[in-house]
Design a protein around this motif. Sequence first.
Motif, PDB file in Angstrom:
ATOM      1  N   LEU A  36      20.458  -5.746 -48.729  1.00 15.85           N
ATOM      2  CA  LEU A  36      19.637  -6.516 -49.665  1.00 15.85           C
ATOM      3  C   LEU A  36      19.902  -6.195 -51.126  1.00 15.85           C
ATOM      4  N   GLU A  37      20.669  -5.144 -51.408  1.00 11.47           N
ATOM      5  CA  GLU A  37      20.728  -4.667 -52.789  1.00 11.47           C
ATOM      6  C   GLU A  37      21.321  -5.683 -53.760  1.00 11.47           C
ATOM      7  N   ALA A  38      22.157  -6.599 -53.279  1.00 11.41           N
ATOM      8  CA  ALA A  38      22.766  -7.596 -54.153  1.00 11.41           C
ATOM      9  C   ALA A  38      21.984  -8.902 -54.190  1.00 11.41           C
ATOM     10  N   ALA A  39      20.882  -8.994 -53.440  1.00 16.66           N
ATOM     11  CA  ALA A  39      20.111 -10.231 -53.384  1.00 16.66           C
ATOM     12  C   ALA A  39      19.344 -10.437 -54.689  1.00 16.66           C
ATOM     13  N   PRO A  40      19.161 -11.685 -55.107  1.00 11.80           N
ATOM     14  CA  PRO A  40      18.462 -11.940 -56.372  1.00 11.80           C
ATOM     15  C   PRO A  40      16.948 -11.802 -56.285  1.00 11.80           C
ATOM     16  N   GLY A  41      16.406 -11.655 -55.085  1.00 13.51           N
ATOM     17  CA  GLY A  41      14.964 -11.511 -54.908  1.00 13.51           C
ATOM     18  C   GLY A  41      14.660 -10.960 -53.536  1.00 13.51           C
ATOM     19  N   LEU A  42      13.391 -10.968 -53.162  1.00 15.03           N
ATOM     20  CA  LEU A  42      12.960 -10.318 -51.929  1.00 15.03           C
ATOM     21  C   LEU A  42      12.398 -11.305 -50.904  1.00 15.03           C
ATOM     22  N   ARG A  43      12.786 -12.569 -50.989  1.00 13.84           N
ATOM     23  CA  ARG A  43      12.417 -13.541 -49.955  1.00 13.84           C
ATOM     24  C   ARG A  43      13.521 -13.502 -48.895  1.00 13.84           C
ATOM     25  N   VAL A  44      13.183 -13.006 -47.702  1.00 14.38           N
ATOM     26  CA  VAL A  44      14.200 -12.727 -46.691  1.00 14.38           C
ATOM     27  C   VAL A  44      13.917 -13.516 -45.419  1.00 14.38           C
ATOM     28  N   LEU A  45      14.964 -14.113 -44.874  1.00 14.89           N
ATOM     29  CA  LEU A  45      14.918 -14.761 -43.563  1.00 14.89           C
ATOM     30  C   LEU A  45      15.588 -13.844 -42.554  1.00 14.89           C
ATOM     31  N   ASP A  46      14.853 -13.483 -41.493  1.00 16.02           N
ATOM     32  CA  ASP A  46      15.433 -12.788 -40.344  1.00 16.02           C
ATOM     33  C   ASP A  46      15.803 -13.871 -39.340  1.00 16.02           C
ATOM     34  N   LEU A  47      17.098 -14.131 -39.207  1.00 14.11           N
ATOM     35  CA  LEU A  47      17.598 -15.271 -38.437  1.00 14.11           C
ATOM     36  C   LEU A  47      18.092 -14.804 -37.070  1.00 14.11           C
ATOM     37  N   LEU A  54      14.403  -6.080 -36.340  1.00 14.14           N
ATOM     38  CA  LEU A  54      14.774  -6.069 -37.751  1.00 14.14           C
ATOM     39  C   LEU A  54      13.616  -6.545 -38.616  1.00 14.14           C
ATOM     40  N   THR A  55      12.855  -7.507 -38.130  1.00 13.99           N
ATOM     41  CA  THR A  55      11.696  -7.993 -38.875  1.00 13.99           C
ATOM     42  C   THR A  55      10.756  -6.849 -39.220  1.00 13.99           C
ATOM     43  N   ALA A  56      10.491  -5.980 -38.256  1.00 16.17           N
ATOM     44  CA  ALA A  56       9.582  -4.863 -38.484  1.00 16.17           C
ATOM     45  C   ALA A  56      10.117  -3.927 -39.561  1.00 16.17           C
ATOM     46  N   THR A  57      11.426  -3.686 -39.563  1.00 18.64           N
ATOM     47  CA  THR A  57      12.010  -2.840 -40.595  1.00 18.64           C
ATOM     48  C   THR A  57      11.863  -3.485 -41.966  1.00 18.64           C
ATOM     49  N   LEU A  61       9.841  -2.147 -45.367  1.00 18.76           N
ATOM     50  CA  LEU A  61      10.462  -2.020 -46.675  1.00 18.76           C
ATOM     51  C   LEU A  61       9.786  -2.876 -47.742  1.00 18.76           C
ATOM     52  N   GLY A  62       8.780  -3.643 -47.355  1.00 16.55           N
ATOM     53  CA  GLY A  62       7.951  -4.336 -48.321  1.00 16.55           C
ATOM     54  C   GLY A  62       8.484  -5.655 -48.833  1.00 16.55           C
ATOM     55  N   VAL A  63       9.419  -6.287 -48.114  1.00 14.74           N
ATOM     56  CA  VAL A  63       9.934  -7.578 -48.556  1.00 14.74           C
ATOM     57  C   VAL A  63       9.099  -8.705 -47.959  1.00 14.74           C
ATOM     58  N   GLU A  64       9.237  -9.882 -48.507  1.00 15.19           N
ATOM     59  CA  GLU A  64       8.587 -11.081 -47.988  1.00 15.19           C
ATOM     60  C   GLU A  64       9.498 -11.690 -46.931  1.00 15.19           C
ATOM     61  N   VAL A  65       9.086 -11.648 -45.672  1.00  7.44           N
ATOM     62  CA  VAL A  65       9.989 -12.013 -44.593  1.00  7.44           C
ATOM     63  C   VAL A  65       9.424 -13.157 -43.763  1.00  7.44           C
ATOM     64  N   VAL A  66      10.309 -14.085 -43.384  1.00  7.48           N
ATOM     65  CA  VAL A  66      10.013 -15.098 -42.391  1.00  7.48           C
ATOM     66  C   VAL A  66      11.032 -14.936 -41.278  1.00  7.48           C
ATOM     67  N   ALA A  67      10.591 -15.040 -40.032  1.00  8.30           N
ATOM     68  CA  ALA A  67      11.465 -14.852 -38.878  1.00  8.30           C
ATOM     69  C   ALA A  67      11.686 -16.187 -38.185  1.00  8.30           C
ATOM     70  N   VAL A  68      12.919 -16.430 -37.746  1.00  3.04           N
ATOM     71  CA  VAL A  68      13.274 -17.633 -37.001  1.00  3.04           C
ATOM     72  C   VAL A  68      13.999 -17.208 -35.733  1.00  3.04           C
ATOM     73  N   GLU A  69      13.550 -17.727 -34.582  1.00  3.50           N
ATOM     74  CA  GLU A  69      14.101 -17.328 -33.288  1.00  3.50           C
ATOM     75  C   GLU A  69      14.065 -18.514 -32.330  1.00  3.50           C
ATOM     76  N   PRO A  70      15.177 -18.814 -31.627  1.00  2.00           N
ATOM     77  CA  PRO A  70      15.200 -19.984 -30.742  1.00  2.00           C
ATOM     78  C   PRO A  70      14.550 -19.791 -29.382  1.00  2.00           C
ATOM     79  N   ASP A  71      14.496 -18.565 -28.864  1.00  3.29           N
ATOM     80  CA  ASP A  71      14.019 -18.352 -27.505  1.00  3.29           C
ATOM     81  C   ASP A  71      12.495 -18.189 -27.495  1.00  3.29           C
ATOM     82  N   PRO A  72      11.763 -19.018 -26.751  1.00  2.00           N
ATOM     83  CA  PRO A  72      10.299 -18.943 -26.771  1.00  2.00           C
ATOM     84  C   PRO A  72       9.743 -17.596 -26.328  1.00  2.00           C
ATOM     85  N   ALA A  73      10.347 -16.976 -25.314  1.00  2.00           N
ATOM     86  CA  ALA A  73       9.832 -15.699 -24.828  1.00  2.00           C
ATOM     87  C   ALA A  73      10.057 -14.586 -25.855  1.00  2.00           C
TER      88      ALA A  73
END
Length: 258
Positions: A36-47, A54-57, A61-73
């Motif tokens: 993340l060190e080169a990112a221009p901000g702290l809005r992060v997508l966990d894809l 990784l979302t939990a990590t 670390l205090g970033v603003e995170v949205v998670a996207v996952e295809p498998d329902p379970a």
Amino acid sequence: MEPDERLRHSSSFGAAAAAYAEHRPDYAHAAVRWALEAAPGLRVLDLGAGTGKLTATLVELGVEVVAVEPDPAMLAELRRALPDVRALPGSAEAIPLPAASVDAVLAGNAMHWFDMAVAGPEIARVLAPGGVLAGLWNVLDDGVDWVAGLARAGGGEAVGPRDTPAAWRAETAGMHLPRSGEPRFGTPEQEQFPHGQRRTADSLAETLATRAGMLVMPEGERAARLGRIRAYLAGRPETADGEFTLPMLTAVLRVRRL
């Protein structure tokens, strides 16, 4: 891997979502900070967020995170573990976010499943200019003698082509990112960070059992492979009794959107 075989492997995790959530490791904080060190901000997508390892990590670390996952379970496990995180159904090839809405896209042990011919432009769409795309993989530190032996005992289905440092470097040296010659992204960088996971012989075998190659294996063959792994661990002084630390590295492949 042929497309049908790749789909069979990539869609195998949902049936083992609870075991994946229980046994898979998190990611070294230093590795995530480097991603993340080169990112221009702290809005992060966990894809391809899976059960949210990784979302939990990222949350820690205090970033603003949205998670996207295809498998329902897998998504259900993520939502159970991290109820305060925005978690959406979707995939790398169809990301349910607006254009330029995130500063970084991270993928934990997932980028090798993306169809980058489709996902590359889609990731570029949701990234702000100057944003970062990074894949993270937890690999076994086979510079440790007993870990190298485990890799041999487990075979390619339990310890696959990205699961040791040298193999990871070779496998990710351009295969899982958009080509550096394309106008959307710059030149990829690779780095590795020490990591570890407290395990017992049984829980390490259960961890390896959540690998895609093991999940798609016929039940009898899978049981025999896990038996060989358990026998190997029972015969090593480092792993025969009680808890031990599994030496790993969190390996990162990073590229910036131009």
